[in-house]
Design a protein around this motif. Structure first.
Motif, PDB file in Angstrom:
ATOM      1  N   TRP A 155       0.836  -1.202   0.000  1.00 14.94           N
ATOM      2  CA  TRP A 155       0.000   0.000   0.000  1.00 14.94           C
ATOM      3  C   TRP A 155       0.871   1.253   0.000  1.00 14.94           C
ATOM      4  O   TRP A 155       0.539   2.259  -0.627  1.00 14.94           O
ATOM      5  CB  TRP A 155      -0.927   0.018   1.204  1.00 14.94           C
ATOM      6  CG  TRP A 155      -2.058  -0.960   1.100  1.00 14.94           C
ATOM      7  CD1 TRP A 155      -2.460  -1.648  -0.004  1.00 14.94           C
ATOM      8  CD2 TRP A 155      -2.934  -1.358   2.159  1.00 14.94           C
ATOM      9  NE1 TRP A 155      -3.533  -2.446   0.301  1.00 14.94           N
ATOM     10  CE2 TRP A 155      -3.848  -2.288   1.627  1.00 14.94           C
ATOM     11  CE3 TRP A 155      -3.039  -1.032   3.497  1.00 14.94           C
ATOM     12  CZ2 TRP A 155      -4.850  -2.887   2.367  1.00 14.94           C
ATOM     13  CZ3 TRP A 155      -4.037  -1.619   4.256  1.00 14.94           C
ATOM     14  CH2 TRP A 155      -4.937  -2.542   3.690  1.00 14.94           C
ATOM     15  N   LEU A 156       1.982   1.180   0.716  1.00 14.49           N
ATOM     16  CA  LEU A 156       2.915   2.303   0.765  1.00 14.49           C
ATOM     17  C   LEU A 156       3.489   2.577  -0.622  1.00 14.49           C
ATOM     18  O   LEU A 156       3.569   3.720  -1.056  1.00 14.49           O
ATOM     19  CB  LEU A 156       4.033   1.965   1.751  1.00 14.49           C
ATOM     20  CG  LEU A 156       4.874   3.085   2.326  1.00 14.49           C
ATOM     21  CD1 LEU A 156       4.003   4.109   3.022  1.00 14.49           C
ATOM     22  CD2 LEU A 156       5.901   2.516   3.284  1.00 14.49           C
ATOM     23  N   ARG A 157       3.846   1.510  -1.324  1.00 11.28           N
ATOM     24  CA  ARG A 157       4.372   1.646  -2.686  1.00 11.28           C
ATOM     25  C   ARG A 157       3.321   2.239  -3.613  1.00 11.28           C
ATOM     26  O   ARG A 157       3.618   3.113  -4.420  1.00 11.28           O
ATOM     27  CB  ARG A 157       4.812   0.280  -3.200  1.00 11.28           C
ATOM     28  CG  ARG A 157       6.289   0.203  -3.471  1.00 11.28           C
ATOM     29  CD  ARG A 157       6.697  -1.122  -4.052  1.00 11.28           C
ATOM     30  NE  ARG A 157       7.415  -1.889  -3.050  1.00 11.28           N
ATOM     31  CZ  ARG A 157       7.052  -3.079  -2.606  1.00 11.28           C
ATOM     32  NH1 ARG A 157       5.986  -3.669  -3.064  1.00 11.28           N
ATOM     33  NH2 ARG A 157       7.764  -3.689  -1.702  1.00 11.28           N
ATOM     34  N   ALA A 158       2.101   1.754  -3.491  1.00 13.19           N
ATOM     35  CA  ALA A 158       1.015   2.241  -4.359  1.00 13.19           C
ATOM     36  C   ALA A 158       0.677   3.700  -4.071  1.00 13.19           C
ATOM     37  O   ALA A 158       0.219   4.417  -4.952  1.00 13.19           O
ATOM     38  CB  ALA A 158      -0.224   1.372  -4.176  1.00 13.19           C
ATOM     39  N   GLY A 159       0.916   4.142  -2.852  1.00 16.62           N
ATOM     40  CA  GLY A 159       0.608   5.515  -2.469  1.00 16.62           C
ATOM     41  C   GLY A 159       1.797   6.442  -2.534  1.00 16.62           C
ATOM     42  O   GLY A 159       1.824   7.472  -1.855  1.00 16.62           O
ATOM     43  N   ALA A 160       2.821   6.108  -3.334  1.00 14.51           N
ATOM     44  CA  ALA A 160       4.018   6.935  -3.522  1.00 14.51           C
ATOM     45  C   ALA A 160       4.725   7.235  -2.209  1.00 14.51           C
ATOM     46  O   ALA A 160       5.281   8.309  -2.011  1.00 14.51           O
ATOM     47  CB  ALA A 160       3.665   8.233  -4.250  1.00 14.51           C
ATOM     48  N   GLY A 161       4.706   6.266  -1.289  1.00 11.88           N
ATOM     49  CA  GLY A 161       5.435   6.412  -0.037  1.00 11.88           C
ATOM     50  C   GLY A 161       4.745   7.233   1.030  1.00 11.88           C
ATOM     51  O   GLY A 161       5.360   7.591   2.028  1.00 11.88           O
ATOM     52  N   ARG A 162       3.448   7.529   0.836  1.00 13.18           N
ATOM     53  CA  ARG A 162       2.719   8.334   1.835  1.00 13.18           C
ATOM     54  C   ARG A 162       1.977   7.403   2.786  1.00 13.18           C
ATOM     55  O   ARG A 162       1.045   6.703   2.369  1.00 13.18           O
ATOM     56  CB  ARG A 162       1.751   9.291   1.150  1.00 13.18           C
ATOM     57  CG  ARG A 162       2.478  10.368   0.356  1.00 13.18           C
ATOM     58  CD  ARG A 162       1.535  11.266  -0.387  1.00 13.18           C
ATOM     59  NE  ARG A 162       0.745  10.467  -1.330  1.00 13.18           N
ATOM     60  CZ  ARG A 162      -0.491  10.779  -1.719  1.00 13.18           C
ATOM     61  NH1 ARG A 162      -1.071  11.841  -1.251  1.00 13.18           N
ATOM     62  NH2 ARG A 162      -1.113  10.005  -2.571  1.00 13.18           N
ATOM     63  N   PRO A 163       2.332   7.377   4.076  1.00 10.64           N
ATOM     64  CA  PRO A 163       1.710   6.440   5.013  1.00 10.64           C
ATOM     65  C   PRO A 163       0.269   6.769   5.395  1.00 10.64           C
ATOM     66  O   PRO A 163      -0.389   5.974   6.052  1.00 10.64           O
ATOM     67  CB  PRO A 163       2.628   6.499   6.237  1.00 10.64           C
ATOM     68  CG  PRO A 163       3.277   7.830   6.148  1.00 10.64           C
ATOM     69  CD  PRO A 163       3.398   8.158   4.690  1.00 10.64           C
ATOM     70  N   ALA A 164      -0.225   7.935   4.970  1.00 13.55           N
ATOM     71  CA  ALA A 164      -1.633   8.271   5.214  1.00 13.55           C
ATOM     72  C   ALA A 164      -2.334   8.616   3.902  1.00 13.55           C
ATOM     73  O   ALA A 164      -3.357   9.283   3.896  1.00 13.55           O
ATOM     74  CB  ALA A 164      -1.749   9.434   6.198  1.00 13.55           C
ATOM     75  N   GLY A 165      -1.786   8.135   2.784  1.00 11.92           N
ATOM     76  CA  GLY A 165      -2.372   8.403   1.479  1.00 11.92           C
ATOM     77  C   GLY A 165      -3.621   7.587   1.234  1.00 11.92           C
ATOM     78  O   GLY A 165      -3.978   6.704   2.018  1.00 11.92           O
ATOM     79  N   GLU A 166      -4.277   7.858   0.134  1.00 10.59           N
ATOM     80  CA  GLU A 166      -5.537   7.176  -0.192  1.00 10.59           C
ATOM     81  C   GLU A 166      -5.345   5.683  -0.435  1.00 10.59           C
ATOM     82  O   GLU A 166      -6.263   4.892  -0.250  1.00 10.59           O
ATOM     83  CB  GLU A 166      -6.181   7.826  -1.422  1.00 10.59           C
ATOM     84  CG  GLU A 166      -6.623   9.264  -1.209  1.00 10.59           C
ATOM     85  CD  GLU A 166      -7.524   9.444   0.006  1.00 10.59           C
ATOM     86  OE1 GLU A 166      -8.462   8.643   0.193  1.00 10.59           O
ATOM     87  OE2 GLU A 166      -7.281  10.381   0.792  1.00 10.59           O
ATOM     88  N   ALA A 167      -4.142   5.276  -0.858  1.00  2.43           N
ATOM     89  CA  ALA A 167      -3.891   3.847  -1.116  1.00  2.43           C
ATOM     90  C   ALA A 167      -3.845   3.031   0.173  1.00  2.43           C
ATOM     91  O   ALA A 167      -4.036   1.819   0.159  1.00  2.43           O
ATOM     92  CB  ALA A 167      -2.579   3.679  -1.872  1.00  2.43           C
ATOM     93  N   VAL A 168      -3.624   3.691   1.295  1.00  2.00           N
ATOM     94  CA  VAL A 168      -3.536   3.002   2.593  1.00  2.00           C
ATOM     95  C   VAL A 168      -4.936   2.859   3.169  1.00  2.00           C
ATOM     96  O   VAL A 168      -5.614   3.850   3.442  1.00  2.00           O
ATOM     97  CB  VAL A 168      -2.625   3.781   3.573  1.00  2.00           C
ATOM     98  CG1 VAL A 168      -2.604   3.110   4.935  1.00  2.00           C
ATOM     99  CG2 VAL A 168      -1.225   3.895   3.002  1.00  2.00           C
ATOM    100  N   LYS A 169      -5.371   1.622   3.338  1.00  2.00           N
ATOM    101  CA  LYS A 169      -6.730   1.350   3.822  1.00  2.00           C
ATOM    102  C   LYS A 169      -6.801   1.218   5.340  1.00  2.00           C
ATOM    103  O   LYS A 169      -7.827   1.490   5.947  1.00  2.00           O
ATOM    104  CB  LYS A 169      -7.272   0.056   3.198  1.00  2.00           C
ATOM    105  CG  LYS A 169      -7.170   0.004   1.679  1.00  2.00           C
ATOM    106  CD  LYS A 169      -8.068   1.029   1.034  1.00  2.00           C
ATOM    107  CE  LYS A 169      -8.056   0.888  -0.470  1.00  2.00           C
ATOM    108  NZ  LYS A 169      -7.513   2.037  -1.164  1.00  2.00           N
ATOM    109  N   ALA A 170      -5.731   0.715   5.947  1.00  2.00           N
ATOM    110  CA  ALA A 170      -5.726   0.509   7.400  1.00  2.00           C
ATOM    111  C   ALA A 170      -4.296   0.315   7.868  1.00  2.00           C
ATOM    112  O   ALA A 170      -3.404   0.023   7.077  1.00  2.00           O
ATOM    113  CB  ALA A 170      -6.564  -0.713   7.759  1.00  2.00           C
TER     114      ALA A 170
END
Length: 194
Positions: A155-170
């Motif tokens: 999820w971190l990879r999918a969200g460009a390294g943002r730990p609170a990005g939209e790709a992070v579900k939980a």
């Protein structure tokens, strides 16, 4: 129902990973920028840079705190087969992915010295200070809940390294003794033998 094996990275470590490069590159750019007279003059450039430092630090430190809290509240316990990523690996991966952005930010900070000496560098350093501030806030959040917060690496990879990005579900949680980083993402200090 069993979950598949997942690689997990510490949330606070990911946040903190960009702090040191931004801080040092920012102050290096500001130091070089002071040598350039600039269009506004050194005094105005440094004063503007100091204001930008404070604003950037506050914006970065307080940005998306609600999202971090929401993800922390709904975090599930990590499975026994989940793999916890070392602090050094997380930092190295983040910096490798963002190295070109860091270089561009540094060059942009140097370029702004011709308009306002040191201002761009201090803005960059303020972003680094804000990331340290945010990581320490996450550490206090972890200590209050007596857990460590982890994010799935995919999820971190999918969200460009943002730990609170939209790709992070939980997030996932572990006990405070897990991993090799202390709450807040700093290196875990090993107690010296008596």
């Amino acid at each position: 129902m069993t979950r598949g094996v997942q690689g997990l990275a510490r949330v606070a470590v990911v946040v903190r990973a960009g702090a040191a490069p931004l801080w040092w590159l920012g102050f290096f750019a500001a130091g070089i920028g002071v040598l350039v007279p600039g269009a506004t003059g050194r005094r105005i450039g440094v004063l503007a840079g100091a204001a930008l430092f404070l604003v950037a630090a506050a914006v970065v430190a307080y940005g998306r705190r609600g999202r971090y809290r929401a993800l922390a509240r709904t975090a599930a316990r990590a499975g026994k087969h989940d793999v916890l990523q070392d602090r050094a690996v997380t930092v190295r991966n983040w910096r490798r992915v963002h190295r070109w952005w860091l270089l561009l930010a540094f060059l942009a900070a140097l370029g702004t010295a011709f308009a306002a000496p040191a201002a761009g560098g201090l803005l960059l350093a303020g972003c680094g200070a804000g990331l340290w501030w945010k990581a320490s806030w996450i550490g206090r959040l972890e200590q209050a809940g007596e857990v460590l917060l982890w994010v799935r690496v995919d999820w971190l990879r999918a969200g460009a390294g943002r730990p609170a990005g939209e790709a992070v579900k939980a997030y996932r949680t572990t006990g405070v003794a897990a991993g090799d980083a202390a709450p807040g993402g700093s290196r875990r200090r090993v107690a010296a033998a008596a």
